[in-house]
Write a protein that holds these residues in place. Structure first.
Motif, PDB file in Angstrom:
ATOM      1  N   UNK A 274      16.731   2.841   1.844  1.00  0.00           N
ATOM      2  CA  UNK A 274      17.210   2.350   3.134  1.00  0.00           C
ATOM      3  C   UNK A 274      16.493   1.079   3.555  1.00  0.00           C
ATOM      4  N   UNK A 275      15.397   0.775   2.865  1.00  0.00           N
ATOM      5  CA  UNK A 275      14.608  -0.366   3.308  1.00  0.00           C
ATOM      6  C   UNK A 275      13.690  -0.829   2.193  1.00  0.00           C
ATOM      7  N   UNK A 276      13.515  -2.132   2.089  1.00  0.00           N
ATOM      8  CA  UNK A 276      12.522  -2.686   1.174  1.00  0.00           C
ATOM      9  C   UNK A 276      11.701  -3.721   1.925  1.00  0.00           C
ATOM     10  N   UNK A 277      10.388  -3.538   1.860  1.00  0.00           N
ATOM     11  CA  UNK A 277       9.513  -4.416   2.627  1.00  0.00           C
ATOM     12  C   UNK A 277       8.474  -5.045   1.702  1.00  0.00           C
ATOM     13  N   UNK A 278       8.115  -6.289   1.951  1.00  0.00           N
ATOM     14  CA  UNK A 278       7.058  -6.912   1.150  1.00  0.00           C
ATOM     15  C   UNK A 278       5.700  -6.329   1.509  1.00  0.00           C
ATOM     16  N   UNK A 279       4.909  -6.040   0.480  1.00  0.00           N
ATOM     17  CA  UNK A 279       3.609  -5.406   0.693  1.00  0.00           C
ATOM     18  C   UNK A 279       2.584  -6.378   1.282  1.00  0.00           C
ATOM     19  N   UNK A 280       2.852  -7.665   1.134  1.00  0.00           N
ATOM     20  CA  UNK A 280       1.866  -8.639   1.598  1.00  0.00           C
ATOM     21  C   UNK A 280       2.106  -9.102   3.041  1.00  0.00           C
ATOM     22  N   UNK A 281       3.052  -8.431   3.685  1.00  0.00           N
ATOM     23  CA  UNK A 281       3.337  -8.807   5.074  1.00  0.00           C
ATOM     24  C   UNK A 281       3.134  -7.575   5.961  1.00  0.00           C
ATOM     25  N   UNK A 282       2.230  -7.680   6.893  1.00  0.00           N
ATOM     26  CA  UNK A 282       1.949  -6.535   7.759  1.00  0.00           C
ATOM     27  C   UNK A 282       3.179  -6.146   8.568  1.00  0.00           C
ATOM     28  N   UNK A 283       3.390  -4.847   8.676  1.00  0.00           N
ATOM     29  CA  UNK A 283       4.559  -4.370   9.408  1.00  0.00           C
ATOM     30  C   UNK A 283       4.308  -2.959   9.902  1.00  0.00           C
ATOM     31  N   UNK A 284       5.069  -2.567  10.903  1.00  0.00           N
ATOM     32  CA  UNK A 284       5.019  -1.207  11.416  1.00  0.00           C
ATOM     33  C   UNK A 284       6.457  -0.785  11.674  1.00  0.00           C
ATOM     34  N   UNK A 285       6.884   0.266  10.998  1.00  0.00           N
ATOM     35  CA  UNK A 285       8.272   0.678  11.079  1.00  0.00           C
ATOM     36  C   UNK A 285       8.341   2.174  11.368  1.00  0.00           C
ATOM     37  N   UNK A 286       9.202   2.542  12.306  1.00  0.00           N
ATOM     38  CA  UNK A 286       9.442   3.960  12.546  1.00  0.00           C
ATOM     39  C   UNK A 286      10.689   4.359  11.764  1.00  0.00           C
ATOM     40  N   UNK A 287      10.498   5.294  10.844  1.00  0.00           N
ATOM     41  CA  UNK A 287      11.589   5.740   9.988  1.00  0.00           C
ATOM     42  C   UNK A 287      12.135   7.063  10.491  1.00  0.00           C
ATOM     43  N   UNK A 288      13.420   7.250  10.326  1.00  0.00           N
ATOM     44  CA  UNK A 288      14.019   8.507  10.727  1.00  0.00           C
ATOM     45  C   UNK A 288      14.613   8.446  12.119  1.00  0.00           C
ATOM     46  N   UNK A 289      15.194   9.573  12.493  1.00  0.00           N
ATOM     47  CA  UNK A 289      15.892   9.621  13.779  1.00  0.00           C
ATOM     48  C   UNK A 289      15.518  10.878  14.537  1.00  0.00           C
ATOM     49  N   UNK A 290      15.713  10.816  15.827  1.00  0.00           N
ATOM     50  CA  UNK A 290      15.482  11.981  16.665  1.00  0.00           C
ATOM     51  C   UNK A 290      14.068  12.496  16.547  1.00  0.00           C
ATOM     52  N   UNK A 291      13.949  13.778  16.254  1.00  0.00           N
ATOM     53  CA  UNK A 291      12.637  14.398  16.200  1.00  0.00           C
ATOM     54  C   UNK A 291      11.961  14.200  14.846  1.00  0.00           C
ATOM     55  N   UNK A 292      12.733  13.784  13.835  1.00  0.00           N
ATOM     56  CA  UNK A 292      12.182  13.625  12.491  1.00  0.00           C
ATOM     57  C   UNK A 292      11.814  12.180  12.225  1.00  0.00           C
ATOM     58  N   UNK A 293      10.596  11.837  12.521  1.00  0.00           N
ATOM     59  CA  UNK A 293      10.201  10.449  12.297  1.00  0.00           C
ATOM     60  C   UNK A 293       8.892  10.342  11.528  1.00  0.00           C
ATOM     61  N   UNK A 294       8.788   9.237  10.808  1.00  0.00           N
ATOM     62  CA  UNK A 294       7.555   8.870  10.122  1.00  0.00           C
ATOM     63  C   UNK A 294       7.260   7.419  10.487  1.00  0.00           C
ATOM     64  N   UNK A 295       6.063   7.149  10.872  1.00  0.00           N
ATOM     65  CA  UNK A 295       5.691   5.772  11.162  1.00  0.00           C
ATOM     66  C   UNK A 295       4.976   5.187   9.958  1.00  0.00           C
ATOM     67  N   UNK A 296       5.627   4.193   9.353  1.00  0.00           N
ATOM     68  CA  UNK A 296       5.088   3.537   8.163  1.00  0.00           C
ATOM     69  C   UNK A 296       4.407   2.241   8.578  1.00  0.00           C
ATOM     70  N   UNK A 297       3.174   2.076   8.115  1.00  0.00           N
ATOM     71  CA  UNK A 297       2.439   0.856   8.433  1.00  0.00           C
ATOM     72  C   UNK A 297       2.058   0.157   7.137  1.00  0.00           C
ATOM     73  N   UNK A 298       2.337  -1.141   7.091  1.00  0.00           N
ATOM     74  CA  UNK A 298       1.875  -1.960   5.977  1.00  0.00           C
ATOM     75  C   UNK A 298       0.812  -2.884   6.539  1.00  0.00           C
ATOM     76  N   UNK A 299      -0.365  -2.790   5.935  1.00  0.00           N
ATOM     77  CA  UNK A 299      -1.492  -3.532   6.482  1.00  0.00           C
ATOM     78  C   UNK A 299      -2.458  -3.864   5.363  1.00  0.00           C
ATOM     79  N   UNK A 300      -2.836  -5.109   5.271  1.00  0.00           N
ATOM     80  CA  UNK A 300      -3.819  -5.521   4.279  1.00  0.00           C
ATOM     81  C   UNK A 300      -3.404  -5.206   2.847  1.00  0.00           C
ATOM     82  N   UNK A 301      -2.101  -5.266   2.568  1.00  0.00           N
ATOM     83  CA  UNK A 301      -1.619  -5.026   1.216  1.00  0.00           C
ATOM     84  C   UNK A 301      -1.494  -3.558   0.850  1.00  0.00           C
ATOM     85  N   UNK A 302      -1.600  -2.682   1.837  1.00  0.00           N
ATOM     86  CA  UNK A 302      -1.445  -1.248   1.591  1.00  0.00           C
ATOM     87  C   UNK A 302      -0.381  -0.676   2.518  1.00  0.00           C
ATOM     88  N   UNK A 303       0.305   0.332   2.020  1.00  0.00           N
ATOM     89  CA  UNK A 303       1.296   1.010   2.847  1.00  0.00           C
ATOM     90  C   UNK A 303       0.846   2.440   3.072  1.00  0.00           C
TER      91      UNK A 303
END
Ligand SMILES: [Zn+2]
Length: 125
Positions: A47-76
């Motif tokens: 559903x998504x492809x993100x570059x590892x070298x760019x910091x980002x914060x994404x909330x995945x999922x809908x409603x009550x089922x969510x995961x917050x993905x953070x890319x920071x300092x080259x790590x996810x």
């Protein structure tokens, strides 16, 4: 004499194998560094492809089922999730090609993929 010679061949063989093994390990280690894309899969679909070298914060999922993905300092990593087991959160950061974070309750898989320059014109914001 014969016996001694063959013993020496064994030693050479072992030395060669050790060098090859070391070279292979080094090669694998070096190629591990090239992870570049974070691919997010949900229900078996990317559903998504993100570059590892760019910091980002994404909330995945809908409603009550969510995961917050953070890319920071080259790590996810998943910093927050509403799943009951929290396995995805406890997995910590990933950065090397082939590594992944799995959230079974949410059917979410985050995988590091090689980012060798092809045109991934991603959904990155
Ligand atoms: Zn989870």
């Amino acid at each position: 004499m014969e016996r001694l010679k063959s013993h020496r061949n064994d030693v050479i063989l072992i030395a060669v194998l050790a060098v090859l093994g070391g070279a292979l390990a080094l090669f694998l280690w070096l190629t591990r560094q090239t992870g570049g894309i974070v691919a997010v899969q949900m229900d078996g679909e990317i559903i998504m492809e993100l570059p590892l070298d760019k910091d980002a914060r994404v909330v995945l999922g809908e409603g009550a089922d969510t995961n917050t993905l953070v890319i920071e300092g080259g790590k996810a990593r998943v910093v927050e999730a509403s799943c009951p087991d929290q396995v995805c959160v406890r997995q910590g950061g990933i950065q090397y090609e082939g590594e992944s974070i799995v959230c079974l309750p949410h059917r979410l898989i985050v995988t590091i993929e090689g980012g060798q320059g092809n045109g991934v014109d991603g959904a990155a914001g």
